[in-house]
Design a protein around this motif. Structure first.
Motif, PDB file in Angstrom:
ATOM      1  N   ASN A  42       0.815  -1.215   0.000  1.00  0.00           N
ATOM      2  CA  ASN A  42       0.000   0.000   0.000  1.00  0.00           C
ATOM      3  C   ASN A  42       0.851   1.270   0.000  1.00  0.00           C
ATOM      4  O   ASN A  42       0.409   2.322   0.432  1.00  0.00           O
ATOM      5  CB  ASN A  42      -0.960   0.008   1.191  1.00  0.00           C
ATOM      6  N   SER A  43       2.077   1.191  -0.465  1.00  0.00           N
ATOM      7  CA  SER A  43       3.016   2.302  -0.692  1.00  0.00           C
ATOM      8  C   SER A  43       3.832   2.702   0.530  1.00  0.00           C
ATOM      9  O   SER A  43       4.657   3.602   0.424  1.00  0.00           O
ATOM     10  CB  SER A  43       2.309   3.545  -1.252  1.00  0.00           C
ATOM     11  N   ILE A  44       3.646   2.083   1.667  1.00  0.00           N
ATOM     12  CA  ILE A  44       4.440   2.438   2.841  1.00  0.00           C
ATOM     13  C   ILE A  44       5.828   1.815   2.719  1.00  0.00           C
ATOM     14  O   ILE A  44       5.952   0.622   2.465  1.00  0.00           O
ATOM     15  CB  ILE A  44       3.771   1.953   4.133  1.00  0.00           C
ATOM     16  N   LYS A  45       6.848   2.667   2.881  1.00  0.00           N
ATOM     17  CA  LYS A  45       8.243   2.211   2.846  1.00  0.00           C
ATOM     18  C   LYS A  45       9.000   2.925   3.958  1.00  0.00           C
ATOM     19  O   LYS A  45       8.753   4.095   4.230  1.00  0.00           O
ATOM     20  CB  LYS A  45       8.930   2.581   1.533  1.00  0.00           C
ATOM     21  N   ALA A  46       9.942   2.236   4.565  1.00  0.00           N
ATOM     22  CA  ALA A  46      10.800   2.865   5.567  1.00  0.00           C
ATOM     23  C   ALA A  46      12.129   2.123   5.634  1.00  0.00           C
ATOM     24  O   ALA A  46      12.168   0.906   5.482  1.00  0.00           O
ATOM     25  CB  ALA A  46      10.135   2.875   6.935  1.00  0.00           C
ATOM     26  N   GLU A  47      13.169   2.883   5.839  1.00  0.00           N
ATOM     27  CA  GLU A  47      14.506   2.347   6.061  1.00  0.00           C
ATOM     28  C   GLU A  47      15.172   3.190   7.125  1.00  0.00           C
ATOM     29  O   GLU A  47      14.995   4.405   7.158  1.00  0.00           O
ATOM     30  CB  GLU A  47      15.352   2.393   4.786  1.00  0.00           C
ATOM     31  N   GLN A  48      15.923   2.551   7.988  1.00  0.00           N
ATOM     32  CA  GLN A  48      16.654   3.278   9.022  1.00  0.00           C
ATOM     33  C   GLN A  48      17.921   2.514   9.355  1.00  0.00           C
ATOM     34  O   GLN A  48      17.921   1.279   9.363  1.00  0.00           O
ATOM     35  CB  GLN A  48      15.793   3.453  10.267  1.00  0.00           C
ATOM     36  N   GLN A  49      18.982   3.268   9.621  1.00  0.00           N
ATOM     37  CA  GLN A  49      20.252   2.668   9.995  1.00  0.00           C
ATOM     38  C   GLN A  49      20.851   3.492  11.115  1.00  0.00           C
ATOM     39  O   GLN A  49      20.906   4.714  11.050  1.00  0.00           O
ATOM     40  CB  GLN A  49      21.201   2.655   8.800  1.00  0.00           C
ATOM     41  N   GLY A  50      21.311   2.817  12.155  1.00  0.00           N
ATOM     42  CA  GLY A  50      21.941   3.484  13.284  1.00  0.00           C
ATOM     43  C   GLY A  50      23.296   2.882  13.565  1.00  0.00           C
ATOM     44  O   GLY A  50      23.451   1.662  13.555  1.00  0.00           O
ATOM     45  N   ASP A  51      24.263   3.745  13.773  1.00  0.00           N
ATOM     46  CA  ASP A  51      25.624   3.298  14.072  1.00  0.00           C
ATOM     47  C   ASP A  51      26.094   3.953  15.356  1.00  0.00           C
ATOM     48  O   ASP A  51      25.868   5.149  15.568  1.00  0.00           O
ATOM     49  CB  ASP A  51      26.580   3.670  12.934  1.00  0.00           C
ATOM     50  N   LEU A  52      26.763   3.179  16.184  1.00  0.00           N
ATOM     51  CA  LEU A  52      27.313   3.685  17.432  1.00  0.00           C
ATOM     52  C   LEU A  52      28.732   4.174  17.160  1.00  0.00           C
ATOM     53  O   LEU A  52      29.625   3.401  16.851  1.00  0.00           O
ATOM     54  CB  LEU A  52      27.315   2.579  18.490  1.00  0.00           C
ATOM     55  N   LYS A  53      28.926   5.490  17.244  1.00  0.00           N
ATOM     56  CA  LYS A  53      30.233   6.095  16.977  1.00  0.00           C
ATOM     57  C   LYS A  53      31.013   6.239  18.278  1.00  0.00           C
ATOM     58  O   LYS A  53      30.492   6.718  19.282  1.00  0.00           O
ATOM     59  CB  LYS A  53      30.073   7.483  16.325  1.00  0.00           C
ATOM     60  N   ASP A  54      32.249   5.819  18.262  1.00  0.00           N
ATOM     61  CA  ASP A  54      33.145   5.922  19.414  1.00  0.00           C
ATOM     62  C   ASP A  54      32.571   5.254  20.662  1.00  0.00           C
ATOM     63  O   ASP A  54      32.870   5.646  21.785  1.00  0.00           O
ATOM     64  CB  ASP A  54      33.491   7.383  19.705  1.00  0.00           C
ATOM     65  N   GLY A  55      31.682   4.299  20.489  1.00  0.00           N
ATOM     66  CA  GLY A  55      31.132   3.560  21.604  1.00  0.00           C
ATOM     67  C   GLY A  55      30.155   4.311  22.479  1.00  0.00           C
ATOM     68  O   GLY A  55      29.696   3.795  23.481  1.00  0.00           O
ATOM     69  N   GLU A  56      29.776   5.543  22.091  1.00  0.00           N
ATOM     70  CA  GLU A  56      28.860   6.297  22.963  1.00  0.00           C
ATOM     71  C   GLU A  56      27.869   7.191  22.242  1.00  0.00           C
ATOM     72  O   GLU A  56      26.869   7.593  22.823  1.00  0.00           O
ATOM     73  CB  GLU A  56      29.666   7.150  23.941  1.00  0.00           C
ATOM     74  N   GLU A  57      28.081   7.520  20.989  1.00  0.00           N
ATOM     75  CA  GLU A  57      27.185   8.440  20.287  1.00  0.00           C
ATOM     76  C   GLU A  57      26.496   7.732  19.127  1.00  0.00           C
ATOM     77  O   GLU A  57      27.139   7.161  18.258  1.00  0.00           O
ATOM     78  CB  GLU A  57      27.976   9.629  19.733  1.00  0.00           C
ATOM     79  N   TRP A  58      25.177   7.773  19.118  1.00  0.00           N
ATOM     80  CA  TRP A  58      24.405   7.175  18.034  1.00  0.00           C
ATOM     81  C   TRP A  58      24.266   8.153  16.891  1.00  0.00           C
ATOM     82  O   TRP A  58      23.988   9.337  17.099  1.00  0.00           O
ATOM     83  CB  TRP A  58      23.016   6.779  18.519  1.00  0.00           C
ATOM     84  N   VAL A  59      24.418   7.663  15.694  1.00  0.00           N
ATOM     85  CA  VAL A  59      24.135   8.411  14.475  1.00  0.00           C
ATOM     86  C   VAL A  59      23.113   7.580  13.709  1.00  0.00           C
ATOM     87  O   VAL A  59      23.388   6.444  13.314  1.00  0.00           O
ATOM     88  CB  VAL A  59      25.400   8.640  13.626  1.00  0.00           C
ATOM     89  N   VAL A  60      21.927   8.144  13.539  1.00  0.00           N
ATOM     90  CA  VAL A  60      20.827   7.415  12.919  1.00  0.00           C
ATOM     91  C   VAL A  60      20.373   8.163  11.677  1.00  0.00           C
ATOM     92  O   VAL A  60      20.134   9.375  11.722  1.00  0.00           O
ATOM     93  CB  VAL A  60      19.647   7.268  13.908  1.00  0.00           C
ATOM     94  N   LYS A  61      20.267   7.447  10.566  1.00  0.00           N
ATOM     95  CA  LYS A  61      19.784   8.008   9.309  1.00  0.00           C
ATOM     96  C   LYS A  61      18.578   7.206   8.873  1.00  0.00           C
ATOM     97  O   LYS A  61      18.536   5.983   9.059  1.00  0.00           O
ATOM     98  CB  LYS A  61      20.853   7.924   8.222  1.00  0.00           C
ATOM     99  N   GLY A  62      17.604   7.882   8.284  1.00  0.00           N
ATOM    100  CA  GLY A  62      16.432   7.145   7.848  1.00  0.00           C
ATOM    101  C   GLY A  62      15.634   7.846   6.784  1.00  0.00           C
ATOM    102  O   GLY A  62      15.786   9.058   6.554  1.00  0.00           O
ATOM    103  N   ASP A  63      14.792   7.083   6.138  1.00  0.00           N
ATOM    104  CA  ASP A  63      13.861   7.562   5.122  1.00  0.00           C
ATOM    105  C   ASP A  63      12.542   6.845   5.336  1.00  0.00           C
ATOM    106  O   ASP A  63      12.526   5.661   5.672  1.00  0.00           O
ATOM    107  CB  ASP A  63      14.345   7.209   3.709  1.00  0.00           C
ATOM    108  N   SER A  64      11.452   7.539   5.110  1.00  0.00           N
ATOM    109  CA  SER A  64      10.155   6.877   5.096  1.00  0.00           C
ATOM    110  C   SER A  64       9.269   7.587   4.090  1.00  0.00           C
ATOM    111  O   SER A  64       9.428   8.777   3.826  1.00  0.00           O
ATOM    112  CB  SER A  64       9.514   6.867   6.491  1.00  0.00           C
TER     113      SER A  64
END
Length: 118
Positions: A42-64
């Motif tokens: 029904n056209s719903i799409k989502a992608e997300q990726q999260g990476d833990l930088k330096d063991g303490e900071e999350w960097v999350v990128k996504g599209d929906s």
């Protein structure tokens, strides 16, 4: 990070009353990060990726994206990191925020001119 997972779930639930087939469903979770992607008929799409930088900071990128009941394509791309949640692109474009009121600008100028003395 919980917000993003919740957002994705709410988006899926918003259209749950429609009959939709799962066209794609992927997920991976490991100590260094995670990623998931899904797509429904029904056209719903989502992608997300999260990476833990330096063991303490999350960097999350996504599209929906999805198609509104009026037939208009809706999409958003975002980044969340130490600087907070940032919309990279949106369709339709996000509205321009209103200007900062004059009284607030004066208050900020006063605070900057009179720093706290401890």
């Amino acid at each position: 990070m919980k917000f993003f997972v919740l957002f994705a779930c709410l988006l899926a639930v918003a259209f749950a009353n429609e009959d939709a087939d799962v066209l794609r469903s992927e997920s991976e979770v490991n100590p260094e990060g995670f990623k998931y992607a899904y797509e429904f008929s029904n056209s719903i799409k989502a992608e997300q990726q999260g990476d833990l930088k330096d063991g303490e900071e999350w960097v999350v990128k996504g599209d929906s994206s999805y198609t509104s009941p009026e037939g208009e394509p809706i999409s958003i791309s975002y980044l969340a990191d130490a600087n907070g949640y940032q919309v990279i692109s949106a369709n339709p474009p996000l509205p321009t925020p209103p200007p900062i009121p004059e009284a607030i600008l004066k208050a900020i100028a006063y605070i900057e001119a009179h720093p706290s003395q401890e």
